[in-house]
Scaffold this motif. Structure first.
Motif, PDB file in Angstrom:
ATOM      1  N   ILE A  39      -9.825   8.646 -20.560  1.00  0.00           N
ATOM      2  CA  ILE A  39     -11.101   8.317 -21.187  1.00  0.00           C
ATOM      3  C   ILE A  39     -11.812   7.272 -20.331  1.00  0.00           C
ATOM      4  O   ILE A  39     -11.233   6.231 -20.012  1.00  0.00           O
ATOM      5  CB  ILE A  39     -10.903   7.750 -22.604  1.00  0.00           C
ATOM      6  N   GLN A  40     -13.042   7.579 -19.962  1.00  0.00           N
ATOM      7  CA  GLN A  40     -13.869   6.589 -19.270  1.00  0.00           C
ATOM      8  C   GLN A  40     -14.903   6.074 -20.251  1.00  0.00           C
ATOM      9  O   GLN A  40     -15.602   6.853 -20.902  1.00  0.00           O
ATOM     10  CB  GLN A  40     -14.552   7.199 -18.055  1.00  0.00           C
ATOM     11  N   ILE A  41     -14.972   4.748 -20.374  1.00  0.00           N
ATOM     12  CA  ILE A  41     -15.900   4.102 -21.302  1.00  0.00           C
ATOM     13  C   ILE A  41     -16.932   3.330 -20.495  1.00  0.00           C
ATOM     14  O   ILE A  41     -16.569   2.487 -19.663  1.00  0.00           O
ATOM     15  CB  ILE A  41     -15.158   3.136 -22.248  1.00  0.00           C
ATOM     16  N   GLU A  42     -18.206   3.610 -20.730  1.00  0.00           N
ATOM     17  CA  GLU A  42     -19.287   2.881 -20.065  1.00  0.00           C
ATOM     18  C   GLU A  42     -20.171   2.211 -21.112  1.00  0.00           C
ATOM     19  O   GLU A  42     -20.666   2.864 -22.028  1.00  0.00           O
ATOM     20  CB  GLU A  42     -20.153   3.823 -19.225  1.00  0.00           C
ATOM     21  N   PHE A  43     -20.356   0.927 -20.966  1.00  0.00           N
ATOM     22  CA  PHE A  43     -21.238   0.167 -21.858  1.00  0.00           C
ATOM     23  C   PHE A  43     -22.686   0.479 -21.492  1.00  0.00           C
ATOM     24  O   PHE A  43     -23.080   0.404 -20.335  1.00  0.00           O
ATOM     25  CB  PHE A  43     -20.927  -1.324 -21.706  1.00  0.00           C
ATOM     26  N   ASP A  44     -23.508   0.821 -22.521  1.00  0.00           N
ATOM     27  CA  ASP A  44     -24.874   1.286 -22.242  1.00  0.00           C
ATOM     28  C   ASP A  44     -25.913   0.576 -23.115  1.00  0.00           C
ATOM     29  O   ASP A  44     -26.978   1.114 -23.383  1.00  0.00           O
ATOM     30  CB  ASP A  44     -24.938   2.809 -22.455  1.00  0.00           C
ATOM     31  N   ASP A 224     -18.552  -6.597 -22.617  1.00  0.00           N
ATOM     32  CA  ASP A 224     -19.528  -7.508 -22.020  1.00  0.00           C
ATOM     33  C   ASP A 224     -19.052  -7.992 -20.654  1.00  0.00           C
ATOM     34  O   ASP A 224     -19.862  -8.217 -19.750  1.00  0.00           O
ATOM     35  CB  ASP A 224     -19.782  -8.713 -22.940  1.00  0.00           C
ATOM     36  N   LYS A 225     -17.741  -8.145 -20.507  1.00  0.00           N
ATOM     37  CA  LYS A 225     -17.181  -8.614 -19.231  1.00  0.00           C
ATOM     38  C   LYS A 225     -16.790  -7.451 -18.324  1.00  0.00           C
ATOM     39  O   LYS A 225     -16.842  -7.563 -17.097  1.00  0.00           O
ATOM     40  CB  LYS A 225     -15.953  -9.503 -19.493  1.00  0.00           C
ATOM     41  N   THR A 226     -16.353  -6.337 -18.941  1.00  0.00           N
ATOM     42  CA  THR A 226     -15.936  -5.148 -18.185  1.00  0.00           C
ATOM     43  C   THR A 226     -16.711  -3.954 -18.724  1.00  0.00           C
ATOM     44  O   THR A 226     -16.244  -3.249 -19.631  1.00  0.00           O
ATOM     45  CB  THR A 226     -14.414  -4.910 -18.336  1.00  0.00           C
ATOM     46  N   PRO A 227     -17.920  -3.725 -18.211  1.00  0.00           N
ATOM     47  CA  PRO A 227     -18.788  -2.686 -18.786  1.00  0.00           C
ATOM     48  C   PRO A 227     -18.364  -1.262 -18.476  1.00  0.00           C
ATOM     49  O   PRO A 227     -18.911  -0.320 -19.049  1.00  0.00           O
ATOM     50  CB  PRO A 227     -20.159  -2.991 -18.175  1.00  0.00           C
ATOM     51  N   GLU A 228     -17.377  -1.101 -17.598  1.00  0.00           N
ATOM     52  CA  GLU A 228     -16.880   0.251 -17.303  1.00  0.00           C
ATOM     53  C   GLU A 228     -15.366   0.206 -17.188  1.00  0.00           C
ATOM     54  O   GLU A 228     -14.804  -0.653 -16.505  1.00  0.00           O
ATOM     55  CB  GLU A 228     -17.495   0.773 -16.001  1.00  0.00           C
ATOM     56  N   TYR A 229     -14.699   1.123 -17.892  1.00  0.00           N
ATOM     57  CA  TYR A 229     -13.232   1.153 -17.897  1.00  0.00           C
ATOM     58  C   TYR A 229     -12.769   2.606 -17.962  1.00  0.00           C
ATOM     59  O   TYR A 229     -13.411   3.451 -18.600  1.00  0.00           O
ATOM     60  CB  TYR A 229     -12.667   0.382 -19.103  1.00  0.00           C
ATOM     61  N   SER A 230     -11.641   2.877 -17.318  1.00  0.00           N
ATOM     62  CA  SER A 230     -11.050   4.214 -17.363  1.00  0.00           C
ATOM     63  C   SER A 230      -9.545   4.080 -17.539  1.00  0.00           C
ATOM     64  O   SER A 230      -8.903   3.265 -16.858  1.00  0.00           O
ATOM     65  CB  SER A 230     -11.368   4.969 -16.066  1.00  0.00           C
TER      66      SER A 230
END
Length: 266
Positions: A39-44, A224-230
């Protein structure tokens, strides 16, 4: 597969194991089906759950202004003993508060690694226990309003914690406890006006979570600190997603955050 939407707390369905769903405005995801997938999560951005504006989330999915004016986040929510609807006294919106407070409430014991006492509406059993990641729970009293549940919790937390240790819960560091014995020991500490609501039925509820691998160390994902995670999803417990690299992501703590989710095989 790609999804985009505003995070709200995962919906759950009792089962063996519990079934979890992430609901977006025009779509939903059955989270159990994503186990062992990447799962890749991107803060938008943000979307306040009250005003709908792209304003930084302050707490519980609300921007600063709405957190201090919405009735569903009044102090009585976290501190039920402050409920006043039974006295016809308004906090922020008496009509809303009457609907929420003047209905059957349960005071319970839940074991999520350590035993805690808590309060929930009758209609939220067993959802509340699922959200806390409890593997077992038992009801102590059922009362007709939130205030009576609140004063019972205040009395009982002199003798048992009212907090969930989220780290212990996520690591699945379970201690076997006799909830029935614990409940009966607490009976004498229930306030006199609530004694008649004590539940003699000692039925315990057991809950099984969809987890393939529990974390050994915990790294909490902060968008807020890590806007993209996989990462590869290994489990769901409480309101947390658990990933293979020991990262955990609290969906409920990120309500009001707009995200893009991309799902792929390893």
């Amino acid at each position: 597969m790609q999804y985009q939407g505003v995070l709200t707390k995962m919906q759950s369905e009792i089962g063996d194991p519990i079934q979890y769903y992430l609901i977006f405005e025009s779509d939903f995801i059955h989270i159990n089906q994503l186990l062992d997938k990447r799962i890749q999560i991107e803060f938008d951005g943000y979307q306040c759950l009250a005003c709908g504006k792209n304003k930084k989330i302050f707490r519980q999915g609300y921007c600063y202004d709405d957190f201090y004016n919405q009735p569903q986040v009044g102090d009585w929510v976290m501190r039920p003993e402050l409920s006043t609807a039974h006295l016809d006294v308004e906090d922020r919106d008496l009509e809303f508060e009457k609907k929420a407070q003047l209905q059957p409430h349960i005071v319970y014991l839940a074991n999520s690694g350590t035993i805690k006492v808590g309060v929930t509406r009758r209609s939220q059993v067993p959802t509340r226990w699922i959200d806390q990641g409890a593997h077992e729970a038992i009801e102590i009293v059922e009362v007709p309003n939130r205030y009576l549940a609140g004063i019972t919790e205040v009395a009982l937390k002199e003798h048992v914690s009212d907090k969930t240790n989220w780290r212990t819960m996520l690591k699945n560091e379970i201690t076997d406890e006799d909830l029935i014995e614990f409940k009966n020991k607490l009976k004498d500490f229930i306030p006199s006006e609530v004694q008649s609501y004590f539940i003699d039925n000692n039925k315990e509820t057991e809950l099984v979570f969809p987890v393939l691998q529990y974390p050994t160390k915990l790294k909490s994902l902060n968008l807020d600190k890590t806007p993209e995670y996989s990462g590869i999803l290994k489990g769901v417990k409480g309101q947390y997603l658990i990933f293979e690299d020991n990262t955990v992501f609290n969906i409920r703590n990120n309500e009001g955050y707009v995200v893009k989710l991309s799902i792929s095989n390893k």
